[in-house]
Design a protein around this motif. Sequence first.
Motif: not given
Length: 746
Positions: A595-621
């Motif tokens: 923030s500076y003299k009335g201006f404000d900036l907020s940046v939020f990053f999110q991370a998830s590391v190591g999980g897995k997904l079984y991709n049913v769409n890919r299996a069908n495709l």
Amino acid sequence: MNAREWWLLRKDAATNSGKTPTLPSVSGYTLDTTGVGTDWQAAGFRKASQQSHSLSISSGSDKTRLGISFNYFKQDGVLQNTDFKRISARVNIDHNYSKNLRLSASITGSNTKANVAPAAIVGALILTPPALPVYQDNGTFVKNSPFETVYANPINSLLNQINQTSTNRFLGNFSAEYTFSKGLKGKVLVGADVVDNKQNRYLPIATYEGSSLNGDALVGSIFTTNWLNENTLSYDKQFGSKHALNAVVGFTAQQSKTRGAVAEAAGFTSDALTFNNLGTGITNRTPGSSAIDWSLASYLGRINYAYDERYLFTATFRADGSSKFGDGNKWGYFPSAALGWNVSNEKFFSEVRHVSSLKLRLSAGSTGNQNIPPYQSLAQLTYYPYNFSGSTVSGYAPSTVANKNLSWEKTFQVDAGLDVGLLNERIHLTADYYYKKTTDLLLTRTVPGTSGLSDVYNGQGSTTYQNVGAVSNQGIELNINSRNITGPFKWTTILIYAKNTNKILSLGDGVDQYIPSSSAPSIAKVGHPLGSFIVYQTDGLIQKDTKPLTPQANNKPGGQQYKDLNGDGLITQAGDRIVIDNQIKFTAGLTNTFSYKGFDLSVFFQASVGGKLYNVNRANLELATGYTNASKVLLDRWTPTHTNTDVKAAYQDPAITISDRFIEDATYYRLKNASFGYTVPKAVLTRVGLQALRLYVSAQNPVTWTKYTGFDPEVSSSGQSLINRGVDDGAYPNSKTYLAGLSITF
């Protein structure tokens, strides 16, 4: 694939299966096999708008404070013809009736309406062959895919199916707090939560789903009332200059009543009335109704003691009684205790430099879970129609067995933590280690069919809830807040880090694993985390000089090869599947605010590391049958002239083999939210009669970094189910949202 690529795949699949490539005969439209064809995803998805408007009014006097707020929210879905609207209002009142009596009320009312997408529509958009057009030559919709795997025209379904929900909700809390003497207060709270939900659905004659029924209309309603009463007595006392005591005792009661009804009819002469006149349907469906009640009563107590603001002690106790459990087991008892030491308040700590505060914490206690449907401890009867001499009569048969031993699921947790302030609190760190063990899990067990309790309609054994098994969770949580730069220009940072290790300790006597569905990859197995997968292991492709090892129909060169884990020369479910753990290594969030003299900036990053997904769409495709659309990965498929690949040959085998090929790394790094705003100086606003004015723009989910090939690595098709988590079967993805707005205070 586009239409031309798909047609070449279909021809390969037929040829490799020893068949002549063909197209089904159609009338009224032409199948495209030479061009791009239909991009069903482009036709079904869209860029959608969102708007939110709020108005808040506050007023009051020495004795009374009043706050009123209104909100209108509208969001169009990223799928065609879907949206969500909400109108809500809230009133908060605090009134000091006398010196000793304070009255409070909080009332919220809302109305929500939504047009909901048809079930499994995302999968249909992905898999409908591109050779099929959206419209016939006369401008009407093509009803369905004419190929071996039949899909309704997803655009026709999206635009013409009606699936509307409307919910009216009233939430009110009213309380009275009376001060009997200094430090001694009593409080009574009465609350009500009333939800009136209605659903209207219509499958038009013009859609594939409704054509065979000549239209199908359904009207349903669910009306739920929840009431809550809390009665507490608190005592707050300072003894001398070093002793502080706070104690609370109380009794609470809660009850929920739900009533549901549904009526359905089919066989309409026209789509004109949709669901508005069920009586015009010549085919009446059996109506349904339901009544579900449950209640909860609790006794509670808590004591907080502090000595010289250095040594802290808390003890709590709850006794909860639930109507959902068996006689003699309705009550659960849950104690807990916590210790704290404000090290920084010790005399010796004054000599510690750079550490401005330090607190150590230790706690242990138990909690209970009663989150199961009511009546599971009771033997239940189910209605069945029977036919005697050509006449249908009503009958009932046992469907579940009684379980009077059904009781609370219990979780015992130990937590050790510290809070540290550094550099005069410019950096503040909170760290916790926890261990949780949940026992007497509320799980369903299948009753053997020999009990006579099997489901005669589905041919499946009855299930009953039991307290079986145990699960552990342990991990660390870290939170760091820092004021990096102070002064006219300010920069603050918040870092959150969490790591959890989950393990199934037991599934009951003699049970090592539980597979909820043979058509899904999920498994619960002792020694592994919840949400793990049980799959075959791929081993390249079948070669001319190797023995075919596959459960699939294609055992020729180019077919998928699998690992023979037990060495019996066959690929079987019993002997050749492995369990693959699905354990997220850690999650993290990072927020930077400037923030500076009335201006404000907020940046939020999110991370998830190591999980897995079984991709049913890919299996069908990647089935490569030519019955449905396919992934462009299959452009690199095995052919007699292209053998240097790991993509199997096309073949007309529509059965999916659940294998590790479709388990993907779901690690992602996402810019979750970024906002930029400007607050107009008050000196400027006073000239126009305003107190505050802020303008802002923001973006939600604008950028994601991931190797996952599906729509979104943050999704799960199973909602809150822990056993089935990690499966993406056409799940609705998170959308990118860009907002602009202003906030005005008069």
